[in-house]
Design an enzyme around this catalytic site. Structure first.
Site, PDB file in Angstrom:
ATOM      1  N   HIS A  73       3.567  -7.480 -10.853  1.00 34.75           N
ATOM      2  CA  HIS A  73       3.839  -6.962  -9.508  1.00 34.75           C
ATOM      3  C   HIS A  73       3.334  -7.864  -8.385  1.00 34.75           C
ATOM      4  CE1 HIS A  73       4.500  -3.919  -6.436  1.00 34.75           C
ATOM      5  NE2 HIS A  73       3.239  -4.027  -6.058  1.00 34.75           N
TER       6      HIS A  73
ATOM      7  N   GLY B 219       0.839  -1.200   0.000  1.00 36.05           N
ATOM      8  CA  GLY B 219       0.000   0.000   0.000  1.00 36.05           C
ATOM      9  C   GLY B 219       0.867   1.240   0.000  1.00 36.05           C
TER      10      GLY B 219
ATOM     11  N   SER C  24       6.366  -4.635  -2.183  1.00 37.49           N
ATOM     12  CA  SER C  24       5.893  -3.318  -2.596  1.00 37.49           C
ATOM     13  C   SER C  24       6.110  -2.329  -1.446  1.00 37.49           C
ATOM     14  CB  SER C  24       4.415  -3.447  -2.989  1.00 37.49           C
ATOM     15  OG  SER C  24       4.039  -2.391  -3.814  1.00 37.49           O
ATOM     16  N   TRP C  25       5.052  -1.651  -0.970  1.00 36.67           N
ATOM     17  CA  TRP C  25       5.271  -0.797   0.207  1.00 36.67           C
ATOM     18  C   TRP C  25       5.840  -1.616   1.359  1.00 36.67           C
ATOM     19  CZ3 TRP C  25       6.248   3.437   2.694  1.00 36.67           C
ATOM     20  CH2 TRP C  25       6.027   3.477   4.066  1.00 36.67           C
TER      21      TRP C  25
ATOM     22  N   ASP D  86       6.716  -5.844 -13.850  1.00 40.19           N
ATOM     23  CA  ASP D  86       6.053  -5.173 -12.731  1.00 40.19           C
ATOM     24  C   ASP D  86       5.811  -3.726 -13.142  1.00 40.19           C
ATOM     25  OD1 ASP D  86       6.707  -5.000  -9.135  1.00 40.19           O
ATOM     26  OD2 ASP D  86       5.432  -3.753 -10.422  1.00 40.19           O
TER      27      ASP D  86
HETATM   28  C1  LIG Z   1       3.270   2.007  -3.939  1.00 39.55           C
HETATM   29  N1  LIG Z   1       2.343   1.034  -3.436  1.00 39.55           N
HETATM   30  C2  LIG Z   1       2.438  -0.201  -4.107  1.00 39.55           C
HETATM   31  C3  LIG Z   1       1.916  -1.268  -3.175  1.00 39.55           C
HETATM   32  O1  LIG Z   1       2.345  -1.423  -2.046  1.00 39.55           O
HETATM   33  C4  LIG Z   1       0.872  -2.076  -3.751  1.00 39.55           C
HETATM   34  N2  LIG Z   1       0.901  -2.559  -4.943  1.00 39.55           N
HETATM   35  N3  LIG Z   1      -0.258  -3.229  -5.136  1.00 39.55           N
HETATM   36  C5  LIG Z   1      -0.962  -3.098  -4.093  1.00 39.55           C
HETATM   37  C6  LIG Z   1      -2.347  -3.616  -3.998  1.00 39.55           C
HETATM   38  C7  LIG Z   1      -2.312  -5.148  -4.065  1.00 39.55           C
HETATM   39  C8  LIG Z   1      -3.002  -3.191  -2.729  1.00 39.55           C
HETATM   40  C9  LIG Z   1      -3.149  -3.100  -5.192  1.00 39.55           C
HETATM   41  O2  LIG Z   1      -0.279  -2.421  -3.140  1.00 39.55           O
END
Ligand SMILES: CNCC(=O)c1nnc(C(C)(C)C)o1
Length: 311
Positions: free
Chosen positions: A290, A41, A108-109, A262
């Site tokens: 991703h 997120g 990701s985050w 990604d």
């Molecule tokens: C920069 N935020 C990218 C992230 O953490 C993220 N990427 N996809 C998601 C969801 C699965 C919540 C759509 O979170």
């Protein structure tokens, strides 16, 4: 292969301050190898399927919804919500659960937060498994708002449609005003448009469920508000801080797993991290985007978890 569905052997709400409470849960072996799962997120929250990543005969898997996310309360709350708050929350949870050190797993985050936490408390991290690298730098935030749309132009058109032409010069500011508007008739449609845009971009193979979930009111309220809040504040870190801080964690066993396609967090960022951290194992998964649920990504992550288990 994922492990079978599993229920937590313990869970609860941890009061963090006068405003925020955090949902946490533990799965697998109460005396097992401690592992911390960090969701993306920011604002995504954990889903039960996340529990199935971790061998229940070996890991003591700790999962929690970061403040303002998922089952934590109040959902979508931006006050007292920053990277430093989340790092402190992780330490609070670690102490509450009586854990000395843990393997930190984040995508990701979640990879951003894992790096920030490890650099703040390297003595508490026995290993790092990172996926879909996001360092929170200006170029990555710009990419999120404009670059992703080069690959999903129809979704980007849907994303910008509610914003008047006159405001499109600064999409982040235009969305932030709407996402933080107290009127649900204003912030909810903006949250759903933001969540749907991101959700539509996470998979190499069309995945309507991901877009649906990220664009759902439940997820989008926290996902969109928190992401915009962290982006406006440059994830509350100086530009380049996580690369500059690698000296503090270079010794920690680490794996970086990245999808070639990604679109949310392009591999250029993961390569910058890997080249600055040659001690870390770097794996580029050619036929994947991703999402951690993409076949190639999931397989690589499960293999890295087994590597740590069998070490
Ligand atoms: C920069 N935020 C990218 C992230 O953490 C993220 N990427 N996809 C998601 C969801 C699965 C919540 C759509 O979170």
């Amino acid at each position: 292969m994922l492990y079978p569905p599993i229920e937590p052997f313990a869970s609860g709400m941890l009061a963090l301050d006068g405003l925020h409470s955090m949902y946490w849960e533990q799965c697998g072996q109460p005396q097992g190898y401690p592992l911390l799962y960090l969701h993306g997120g920011p604002g995504d929250g954990c889903v039960p399927a996340c529990r199935q990543l971790f061998d229940p005969a070996f890991y003591r898997a700790v999962l929690f919804d970061q403040r303002g996310s998922g089952r934590s309360s109040p959902r979508g709350e931006l006050r007292d919500n920053s990277t430093a708050h989340l790092v402190a929350d992780i330490e609070r949870l670690r102490e509450q659960l009586g854990i000395e050190r843990w393997l930190v797993f984040g995508g990701s985050w979640g990879s951003t937060l894992a790096l920030a936490y490890a650099q703040a408390h390297p003595e508490r991290v026995s290993g790092l498994i990172l996926r879909g690298i996001f360092l929170g730098e200006r170029r990555e935030i710009d990419w999120f708002l404009h670059g992703m749309g080069q690959f999903f132009p129809e979704e980007w058109q849907r994303f910008v449609a509610p914003i008047p032409e006159a405001e499109r010069g600064d999409l982040l500011a235009a969305y932030y005003r709407r996402l933080t508007d107290p009127d649900p008739a204003v912030h909810l449609p903006a949250c759903r448009a933001w969540g749907r845009y991101e959700g539509a971009c996470v998979a190499l193979r069309p995945n309507a469920d991901a877009a649906e979930r990220a664009g759902s009111e439940y997820v989008a309220l926290s996902l969109a508000r928190l992401e915009a809040h962290y982006f406006v504040n440059r994830v509350f870190l100086p530009e380049g801080a996580l690369l500059a801080g690698l000296a503090r964690i270079r010794h920690i066993p680490a794996a970086i797993v990245q999808g070639r396609y990604d679109v949310v967090c392009p591999p250029a960022t993961a390569l910058r991290l890997a080249q600055a951290w040659p001690q870390a194992h770097y794996e580029l998964v050619e036929a994947a985007g991703h999402s951690l649920w993409e076949p190639g990504i999931l397989e690589a992550l499960l293999r890295q978890l087994e590597r740590f288990r069998d070490a």
